[in-house]
Design a protein around this motif. Structure first.
Motif, mmCIF file in Angstrom:
data_model
loop_
_atom_site.group_PDB
_atom_site.id
_atom_site.type_symbol
_atom_site.label_atom_id
_atom_site.label_comp_id
_atom_site.label_asym_id
_atom_site.label_seq_id
_atom_site.Cartn_x
_atom_site.Cartn_y
_atom_site.Cartn_z
ATOM 1 N N ALA A 1 29.922 -4.643 25.406
ATOM 2 C CA ALA A 1 28.397 -3.930 24.919
ATOM 3 C C ALA A 1 29.084 -2.972 23.795
ATOM 4 C CB ALA A 1 27.391 -3.502 25.607
ATOM 5 N N ASP A 2 28.480 -1.993 22.968
ATOM 6 C CA ASP A 2 29.387 -1.207 22.077
ATOM 7 C C ASP A 2 28.965 0.190 22.857
ATOM 8 O OD1 ASP A 2 31.076 0.079 20.004
ATOM 9 O OD2 ASP A 2 29.356 0.344 18.598
ATOM 10 N N SER A 3 28.500 -0.216 23.959
ATOM 11 C CA SER A 3 27.792 1.288 24.361
ATOM 12 C C SER A 3 27.664 1.032 25.944
ATOM 13 C CB SER A 3 27.061 2.071 23.909
ATOM 14 O OG SER A 3 26.172 1.784 24.099
ATOM 15 N N THR A 4 27.816 1.817 27.340
ATOM 16 C CA THR A 4 27.417 1.876 28.251
ATOM 17 C C THR A 4 26.553 2.746 28.253
ATOM 18 O OG1 THR A 4 29.402 1.464 29.397
ATOM 19 C CG2 THR A 4 28.023 2.257 30.532
ATOM 20 N N THR A 5 25.262 2.138 29.188
ATOM 21 C CA THR A 5 24.719 2.907 29.847
ATOM 22 C C THR A 5 24.802 3.583 30.854
ATOM 23 O OG1 THR A 5 23.027 1.477 28.358
ATOM 24 C CG2 THR A 5 21.562 3.558 30.496
ATOM 25 N N ASP A 6 25.046 4.515 31.907
ATOM 26 C CA ASP A 6 25.484 5.808 32.654
ATOM 27 C C ASP A 6 24.027 5.353 33.746
ATOM 28 O OD1 ASP A 6 26.376 6.794 35.351
ATOM 29 O OD2 ASP A 6 26.658 8.056 34.434
ATOM 30 N N GLY B 1 41.875 -8.753 18.858
ATOM 31 C CA GLY B 1 41.587 -7.612 19.993
ATOM 32 C C GLY B 1 40.976 -7.194 21.352
ATOM 33 N N TRP B 2 39.396 -7.619 20.056
ATOM 34 C CA TRP B 2 38.078 -7.635 20.918
ATOM 35 C C TRP B 2 37.449 -8.636 21.955
ATOM 36 C CZ3 TRP B 2 33.334 -9.307 20.617
ATOM 37 C CH2 TRP B 2 32.228 -9.409 21.642
ATOM 38 N N PRO B 3 37.723 -9.595 21.544
ATOM 39 C CA PRO B 3 37.660 -10.687 22.732
ATOM 40 C C PRO B 3 38.951 -10.418 24.586
ATOM 41 C CG PRO B 3 37.613 -11.560 20.195
ATOM 42 C CD PRO B 3 38.443 -10.308 20.755
ATOM 43 N N ALA C 1 33.195 0.238 19.499
ATOM 44 C CA ALA C 1 34.126 -1.296 19.229
ATOM 45 C C ALA C 1 34.951 -0.885 17.866
ATOM 46 C CB ALA C 1 33.061 -2.271 19.231
ATOM 47 N N ILE C 2 34.511 -0.225 17.839
ATOM 48 C CA ILE C 2 34.685 0.492 16.108
ATOM 49 C C ILE C 2 35.751 1.025 16.190
ATOM 50 C CG2 ILE C 2 33.826 1.582 13.645
ATOM 51 C CD1 ILE C 2 32.944 -1.493 14.202
ATOM 52 N N ILE C 3 35.587 1.725 17.075
ATOM 53 C CA ILE C 3 37.347 2.605 17.258
ATOM 54 C C ILE C 3 37.983 1.980 18.056
ATOM 55 C CG2 ILE C 3 37.888 4.832 18.985
ATOM 56 C CD1 ILE C 3 35.077 6.261 19.324
ATOM 57 N N GLY C 4 37.788 0.486 18.460
ATOM 58 C CA GLY C 4 39.122 0.282 19.419
ATOM 59 C C GLY C 4 39.546 -0.609 18.241
ATOM 60 N N ILE C 5 38.742 -1.353 17.077
ATOM 61 C CA ILE C 5 39.125 -1.619 15.507
ATOM 62 C C ILE C 5 40.458 -1.442 15.780
ATOM 63 C CG2 ILE C 5 39.328 -3.554 14.046
ATOM 64 C CD1 ILE C 5 36.604 -4.067 15.860
ATOM 65 N N LEU C 6 40.110 0.115 15.189
ATOM 66 C CA LEU C 6 40.753 1.063 14.335
ATOM 67 C C LEU C 6 42.402 1.256 15.449
ATOM 68 C CD1 LEU C 6 38.111 3.595 12.537
ATOM 69 C CD2 LEU C 6 39.737 1.507 11.803
ATOM 70 N N GLU C 7 41.727 1.765 16.081
ATOM 71 C CA GLU C 7 43.158 1.952 17.230
ATOM 72 C C GLU C 7 44.465 0.630 17.483
ATOM 73 O OE1 GLU C 7 43.588 2.469 22.134
ATOM 74 O OE2 GLU C 7 40.843 2.302 21.246
#
Length: 166
Positions: free
Chosen positions: A54-59, A17-19, A95-101
């Motif tokens: 990216a694991d995070s976004t920069t606003d 699901g990540w890719p 990314a980690i939250i997405g895998i757990l979700e």
């Protein structure tokens, strides 16, 4: 044998699901870039904002704001010193939250308890509420990522449950 299929479904939902989610982010970025290419469109962001995986976004739209820094003891001349934040990192750990979700959604469907998906959505939404309220970039990324993750995990679980576990 069912245990093997359930394990395979969980691993496929969680890690493949990540890719899939990264590809959807890339597609959304492409659509946004085309819209932004018009005269008066938004300027290009930083490298973190441009990386859909990216694991995070920069606003990059955040204006530098003063942040009060508490006295750190020795070596700190002014207890009321102010540091400046140039940009805000948002949606860390996505990314980690997405895998757990995806694990949770897949397991809920395979266990015959799709109502548990509502708990996953509620926990995730409450945990991110402050970031989502303050930053439109985060809200958009959150919605795209959550819907993609949930649809992928639900599809994998439904496919395995229908075709294999029948």
């Amino acid at each position: 044998m069912n245990f093997l299929w359930i394990t395979l479904a969980m691993l496929t939902a969680g890690f493949v699901g990540w890719p899939v989610t990264a590809a959807v982010f890339r597609l959304a970025r492409t659509i946004d870039d085309r819209a932004g290419a018009a005269p008066g469109g938004p300027a290009a962001g930083t490298a973190a904002a441009e990386d859909p995986a990216a694991d995070s976004t920069t606003d990059t739209d955040v204006t530098p704001a003063p942040v009060d820094v508490p006295d750190r003891g020795a070596g700190r001349a002014d207890a009321d010193a102010v540091d400046t934040v140039s940009s805000a990192r948002i949606l860390r750990g996505g990314a980690i939250i997405g895998i757990l979700e995806r694990f949770a959604v897949c397991l809920a469907i395979l266990a015959g308890q799709p109502v548990a998906i509502a708990y996953v959505v509620a926990i995730k939404g409450l945990g991110r509420f402050a970031e989502l309220k303050a930053t439109p970039v985060a809200a958009e990324r959150f919605i795209i990522g959550t819907l993609t993750s949930m649809l992928w995990a639900a599809g994998v679980a439904a496919l395995v449950k229908t075709l294999v576990l029948g």
